[in-house]
Scaffold this motif. Structure first.
Motif, short mmCIF file in Angstrom:
data_model
loop_
_atom_site.label_atom_id
_atom_site.label_comp_id
_atom_site.label_asym_id
_atom_site.label_seq_id
_atom_site.Cartn_x
_atom_site.Cartn_y
_atom_site.Cartn_z
N LEU A 195 0.77 -1.29 -0.07
CA LEU A 195 -0.01 -0.13 0.05
C LEU A 195 0.78 1.33 -0.03
CD1 LEU A 195 -2.64 -1.17 2.37
CD2 LEU A 195 -2.89 -0.89 0.02
N GLU A 196 2.21 1.20 0.19
CA GLU A 196 3.18 2.43 0.24
C GLU A 196 3.43 2.59 -1.18
OE1 GLU A 196 4.50 1.38 4.82
OE2 GLU A 196 6.12 0.88 3.09
N THR A 197 3.43 1.47 -1.89
CA THR A 197 4.04 1.69 -3.33
C THR A 197 3.16 1.57 -4.62
OG1 THR A 197 4.45 -0.84 -3.43
CG2 THR A 197 6.29 0.61 -2.54
N TRP B 224 -1.39 5.98 8.22
CA TRP B 224 -1.70 5.45 9.44
C TRP B 224 -2.28 4.06 9.50
CZ3 TRP B 224 -0.86 8.28 14.06
CH2 TRP B 224 -0.39 9.50 14.05
N PRO B 225 -1.93 3.24 10.49
CA PRO B 225 -2.81 1.94 10.43
C PRO B 225 -4.31 1.87 10.78
CG PRO B 225 -1.26 1.92 12.17
CD PRO B 225 -1.02 3.27 11.49
N TRP B 226 -4.61 3.20 11.77
CA TRP B 226 -5.90 3.19 12.12
C TRP B 226 -6.75 3.50 10.66
CZ3 TRP B 226 -8.73 7.64 10.59
CH2 TRP B 226 -7.70 8.93 10.35
N TRP B 227 -6.23 4.18 9.70
CA TRP B 227 -6.89 4.24 8.57
C TRP B 227 -7.42 3.09 7.76
CZ3 TRP B 227 -9.71 7.81 5.79
CH2 TRP B 227 -9.89 7.60 4.56
N TRP B 228 -6.52 2.21 7.69
CA TRP B 228 -6.85 0.91 7.37
C TRP B 228 -7.80 0.02 8.16
CZ3 TRP B 228 -5.92 2.26 2.79
CH2 TRP B 228 -4.69 2.68 2.34
N SER B 229 -7.71 0.19 9.42
CA SER B 229 -8.64 -0.16 10.38
C SER B 229 -10.00 0.07 10.30
CB SER B 229 -8.28 -0.05 11.91
OG SER B 229 -6.72 -0.35 12.17
N GLN B 230 -10.16 1.53 9.94
CA GLN B 230 -11.36 2.09 9.71
C GLN B 230 -12.04 1.45 8.47
OE1 GLN B 230 -13.49 3.93 11.64
NE2 GLN B 230 -11.40 3.47 13.27
N ARG B 231 -11.24 1.15 7.46
CA ARG B 231 -11.84 0.63 6.09
C ARG B 231 -12.30 -0.76 6.37
NH1 ARG B 231 -10.25 1.61 1.13
NH2 ARG B 231 -11.89 -0.14 0.85
N LEU B 232 -11.51 -1.43 7.18
CA LEU B 232 -11.95 -2.87 7.24
C LEU B 232 -13.12 -3.08 8.05
CD1 LEU B 232 -8.18 -4.62 7.51
CD2 LEU B 232 -9.86 -4.42 5.53
N ALA C 121 -6.57 -8.96 10.00
CA ALA C 121 -8.09 -8.81 10.14
C ALA C 121 -8.81 -10.31 9.34
CB ALA C 121 -8.66 -7.66 9.41
N ARG C 122 -9.81 -10.67 9.97
CA ARG C 122 -10.47 -11.89 9.35
C ARG C 122 -11.82 -11.40 8.68
NH1 ARG C 122 -9.74 -17.34 9.58
NH2 ARG C 122 -8.28 -16.99 11.30
N LYS C 123 -11.82 -11.90 7.35
CA LYS C 123 -13.24 -11.72 6.37
C LYS C 123 -14.40 -12.41 7.01
CE LYS C 123 -14.68 -10.85 1.88
NZ LYS C 123 -14.19 -11.20 0.48
#
Length: 229
Positions: A95-97, A146-154, A192-194
């Motif tokens: 996600l960085e590249t 920030w990891p919390w950004w991806w946490s909110q998405r998930l 995270a688990r789907k």
């Protein structure tokens, strides 16, 4: 004169961080199952973790608008895999590249099977690693998030999340013992688990019973005596 690497992911410092991540990832993903796993990584060589219950890994290297590795494709298009094809998807600094962070995460979610595991690693934007990345980068600079950004998405996509972890050393270094988890680690890890779709209870429909034809009697029935007179 300082040496600047054309790709920070090939530096010994990031190599040490990747090793620390792998140490923490191994027990978390050890019970993942399925025929295939998807390893989305940077352009630098990086081996996916060994998972005993997983069949095979497909490795896709993400570099801006291009995808390489086991598939050669454009990073601006959907991943060339069918829906729910993988039991585990590992986004290892990918996600960085990538040129399209949200799209890549959407695609990772699409190809992940229900009940499958999604893992995201990256360099934390707060700490001593961030200025080092800015100084070392020549060419496209990694997009630290920030990891919390991806946490909110998930959470929005109905995943079961674990608490994000900081991993690795607090500053870029090449030696020393394996760090693993660290309160001020330069990297982060999110697992995270789907969720599996819940079964929808259906209301039973009443059976339609045809009415008897007028003037006929059921088997064994007798007419009223008044009707026979």
């Amino acid at each position: 004169m300082p040496h600047f690497a054309p790709d920070i992911y090939t530096t010994p410092q990031v190599g040490k961080l990747l090793a620390d991540e792998a140490r923490v990832l191994a027990p978390l993903l050890s019970r993942c199952t399925g025929d295939h796993g998807l390893h989305l990584t940077t352009s630098s060589p990086a081996e996916p973790p060994a998972i005993p219950l997983l069949g095979h890994w497909a490795t896709v290297r993400v570099a801006g608008k291009a995808l390489g590795g086991d598939v050669i494709a454009s990073g601006l298009e959907p991943l060339p895999f069918v829906d729910e094809a993988f039991g585990v998807v590992l986004l290892r600094h990918a996600l960085e590249t990538t040129s399209r962070q949200d799209n890549l995460l959407d695609e990772a979610i699409r190809v992940l099977a229900p009940g499958g595991m999604l893992a995201i690693t990256g360099i934390h934007p707060v700490g001593l690693w961030s200025p080092w990345v800015a100084r070392q980068s020549r060419g496209p600079r990694p997009r630290l998030t920030w990891p919390w950004w991806w946490s909110q998405r998930l959470v929005r996509d109905e995943f079961d999340l674990s608490v994000p972890r900081r991993v690795g050393s607090a500053w870029p270094r090449t030696g020393g013992t394996a760090t693993g988890e660290s309160l001020f680690g330069g990297g982060y890890l999110l697992v995270a688990r789907k969720k599996r779709p819940a079964a929808v209870p259906l209301r039973p429909r009443a059976a339609v019973v045809p009415s008897p034809i007028p003037g006929t009697l059921a088997s064994g029935a007798r007419r009223n005596a008044r009707e026979t007179l």
